[in-house]
Design a protein around this motif. Structure first.
Motif, mmCIF file in Angstrom:
data_model
loop_
_atom_site.group_PDB
_atom_site.id
_atom_site.type_symbol
_atom_site.label_atom_id
_atom_site.label_comp_id
_atom_site.label_asym_id
_atom_site.label_seq_id
_atom_site.Cartn_x
_atom_site.Cartn_y
_atom_site.Cartn_z
ATOM 1 N N PRO A 13 0.809 -1.219 0.000
ATOM 2 C CA PRO A 13 0.000 0.000 0.000
ATOM 3 C C PRO A 13 0.844 1.271 0.000
ATOM 4 N N LEU A 14 1.942 1.277 0.777
ATOM 5 C CA LEU A 14 2.816 2.446 0.817
ATOM 6 C C LEU A 14 3.501 2.645 -0.530
ATOM 7 N N GLU A 15 3.911 1.542 -1.159
ATOM 8 C CA GLU A 15 4.587 1.636 -2.445
ATOM 9 C C GLU A 15 3.691 2.273 -3.497
ATOM 10 N N GLY A 16 2.409 1.891 -3.490
ATOM 11 C CA GLY A 16 1.486 2.477 -4.451
ATOM 12 C C GLY A 16 1.427 3.988 -4.343
ATOM 13 N N TYR A 17 1.390 4.503 -3.114
ATOM 14 C CA TYR A 17 1.336 5.949 -2.913
ATOM 15 C C TYR A 17 2.668 6.612 -3.240
ATOM 16 N N LEU A 18 3.779 5.938 -2.924
ATOM 17 C CA LEU A 18 5.087 6.516 -3.234
ATOM 18 C C LEU A 18 5.305 6.624 -4.741
ATOM 19 N N ILE A 19 4.853 5.611 -5.487
ATOM 20 C CA ILE A 19 4.965 5.671 -6.949
ATOM 21 C C ILE A 19 4.159 6.845 -7.475
ATOM 22 N N HIS A 20 2.958 7.021 -6.934
ATOM 23 C CA HIS A 20 2.094 8.117 -7.382
ATOM 24 C C HIS A 20 2.710 9.477 -7.038
ATOM 25 N N TRP A 21 3.383 9.542 -5.897
ATOM 26 C CA TRP A 21 3.925 10.817 -5.421
ATOM 27 C C TRP A 21 5.288 11.112 -6.039
ATOM 28 N N MET A 22 6.206 10.138 -6.042
ATOM 29 C CA MET A 22 7.564 10.357 -6.537
ATOM 30 C C MET A 22 7.656 10.252 -8.054
ATOM 31 N N GLY A 23 6.829 9.394 -8.624
ATOM 32 C CA GLY A 23 6.989 9.036 -10.030
ATOM 33 C C GLY A 23 7.787 7.744 -10.139
ATOM 34 N N PRO A 24 7.506 6.911 -11.122
ATOM 35 C CA PRO A 24 8.150 5.597 -11.222
ATOM 36 C C PRO A 24 9.663 5.643 -11.417
ATOM 37 N N ARG A 25 10.172 6.648 -12.151
ATOM 38 C CA ARG A 25 11.594 6.632 -12.512
ATOM 39 C C ARG A 25 12.516 6.755 -11.293
ATOM 40 N N PRO A 26 12.425 7.804 -10.455
ATOM 41 C CA PRO A 26 13.320 7.868 -9.292
ATOM 42 C C PRO A 26 13.068 6.738 -8.304
ATOM 43 N N TYR A 27 11.826 6.316 -8.231
ATOM 44 C CA TYR A 27 11.470 5.209 -7.340
ATOM 45 C C TYR A 27 12.219 3.937 -7.747
ATOM 46 N N MET A 28 12.262 3.668 -9.052
ATOM 47 C CA MET A 28 12.942 2.473 -9.540
ATOM 48 C C MET A 28 14.459 2.563 -9.394
ATOM 49 N N VAL A 29 15.024 3.756 -9.535
ATOM 50 C CA VAL A 29 16.469 3.918 -9.342
ATOM 51 C C VAL A 29 16.854 3.473 -7.929
ATOM 52 N N VAL A 30 16.106 3.949 -6.940
ATOM 53 C CA VAL A 30 16.355 3.553 -5.551
ATOM 54 C C VAL A 30 16.215 2.038 -5.406
#
Length: 450
Positions: A88-105
């Motif tokens: 559930p947290l990941e879904g919101y982080l993807i929406h907030w950060m955007g997929p690209r920086p999220y995937m780099v981490v």
């Protein structure tokens, strides 16, 4: 970049958005298909070294730490628990950060986790390192990638997702190579090397992702329209995706979709840990057993491709139900298998059913959730879909350690897997106005679909 100022309405026809190759021009390829290729490469790597390849470590770890199959199974169950808790947290982080920086981490964590795994000195340190790998794979993997694909495709969404998931089959081809390295070089240097490689390769992959086609002047599928047509289509998509998260959580479809998905991956959750040990128990050596695992996932490619097309022709839920039942029946065959012939029959049926179910369940979730809230709702569904697969590896390990056989465990898991077909009946498909095929809209909307 302000998305409202970067849409294709304000651009000159044929002028590519900044940083993105043109797709509507003659001979151009819609950037969405490049994203599919990048996503497939990511899936290939993650499948080879972790999603499928991790089970090559099971028997070496049992020997290294002088422990039981149940103890090793706990690590794989913790993987599903981590996904259920953080989903559930990941879904919101993807929406907030955007997929690209999220995937780099995610790729960095993924690599560091493998290095930590190679350095662990006891089973508890292995649990911690395995959770770190799991976290990295989750952050760099399925949810952010599918979120991007759902945004970039509508009419060809099923095809795009099916191609992306072929990465699981491509990665399976490399599992025997990983198994050879684990058995001949050692599992510690192999995992440390894998950690370094995935960071070097994975971070550039993440940097090539783009979250929304509209931000680069395109509509999904690479369609190009006049200003009036684009405005009308955007209003249609907005209306289709207007269901709020609270409304979705109250709907019957959300829960039936979650529990059916959980049932469908129950057997696979156990087989990710116990397929190679089960085959070794009937006299197949470890490298050959790894080859069978590879074959299972390679043959699933046919299911992924056929599933997408058959779902469009016969109905997504109907074809998915058949795949659930096929998976269950194949696990019954494995429960009684005593020869290589029986094993290969199991691997063929399970692989095709697994591939079909995996692609169509992803398409179902995209259809039910829509584009706007996909990542958040898919993340919120993780705790629901993780229930049975959290239990199944430990259950199978416990049954083996208690009785010396997997037979009863596999029969129970087969029944649960097949029951997912009945749960699909509770899913109500929303009436969405889908975009017309880009090739039908105008001569300028030509898209190379590969």
């Amino acid at each position: 970049m302000d998305p409202d100022q970067s849409r294709g309405v304000d651009q000159k026809e044929g002028e590519p958005p900044s940083g993105i190759p043109p797709s509507g021009s003659k001979g151009g390829i819609f950037y969405g298909w490049w994203i599919v290729a990048i996503s497939t490469a990511a899936s290939t790597i993650q499948s080879a070294v972790f999603n499928v390849g991790a089970q090559t470590l099971v028997l070496p770890l049992i020997r290294e730490f002088d422990t039981t199959r149940t103890a090793i199974s706990i690590a794989f169950s913790l993987r599903r628990l981590e996904g259920g808790v953080t989903g559930p947290l990941e879904g919101y982080l993807i929406h907030w950060m955007g997929p690209r920086p999220y995937m780099v981490v995610g790729w960095i964590i993924f690599g560091l986790g493998f290095i930590a795994m190679g350095l662990c000195q006891n089973i508890y340190q292995f649990y911690a390192a395995f959770l770190l790998v799991t976290l990295g794979q989750s952050v760099a993997g399925f949810l952010p990638i599918v979120t991007v694909l759902v945004n970039w495709f509508d009419h060809w969404r099923g095809r795009a997702i099916a191609i992306y998931q072929l990465g699981g089959s491509f990665g399976a081809l490399l599992v025997p190579v990983l198994a050879w390295a684990v058995l001949n070089i050692g599992w510690r240097p192999t995992t440390i090397s894998v950690g370094i490689i995935v960071m070097i390769v994975g971070v550039p992959i993440a940097l090539m992702m783009r979250p929304h086609p509209e931000e680069y002047g395109y509509l999904p599928d690479g369609a190009k329209h006049t200003a009036d047509e684009q405005s009308s289509l955007e209003e249609s998509v907005s209306s289709a995706d207007s269901t709020s998260i609270s409304e979705a959580l109250k709907s019957r479809s959300f829960w039936f979709l979650g529990f059916s998905h959980s049932a469908g991956i129950t057997a696979w959750g156990a087989l990710q840990v116990h397929q190679i040990p089960a085959l070794v128990d009937i006299g197949i050596n470890e490298l050959t057993a790894a080859g069978v695992v590879s074959y299972t996932l390679v043959i699933s490619a046919f299911g992924r491709l056929a599933g997408g097309f058959l779902g469009d022709i016969l109905g997504t839920k109907r074809v998915t139900a058949v795949a659930f039942i096929a998976q269950g029946a194949s696990v019954v065959i494995l429960a009684y298998a005593q020869s290589m012939t029986s094993v290969m029959v199991f691997a063929t049926i399970f692989g095709i059913g697994f591939g079909t179910r995996g692609t169509l369940m992803t398409v179902l979730r995209a259809e039910v959730f829509g584009r706007k809230n996909f990542s958040r709702l898919a993340g919120l569904m993780d705790p629901v879909s993780s229930v049975s697969v959290l239990i199944s590896p430990i259950f199978a390990g416990f049954i083996f350690d208690s009785s010396g056989s997997y037979q009863f465990a596999f029969l129970v898991l087969a029944a649960v897997n097949a029951s997912g077909a009945l749960l699909l009946l509770g899913i109500k498909m929303p009436k969405r106005e889908r975009r017309a095929s880009p090739t039908d809209s105008s001569p300028d909307s030509e898209v190379n679909s590969g």
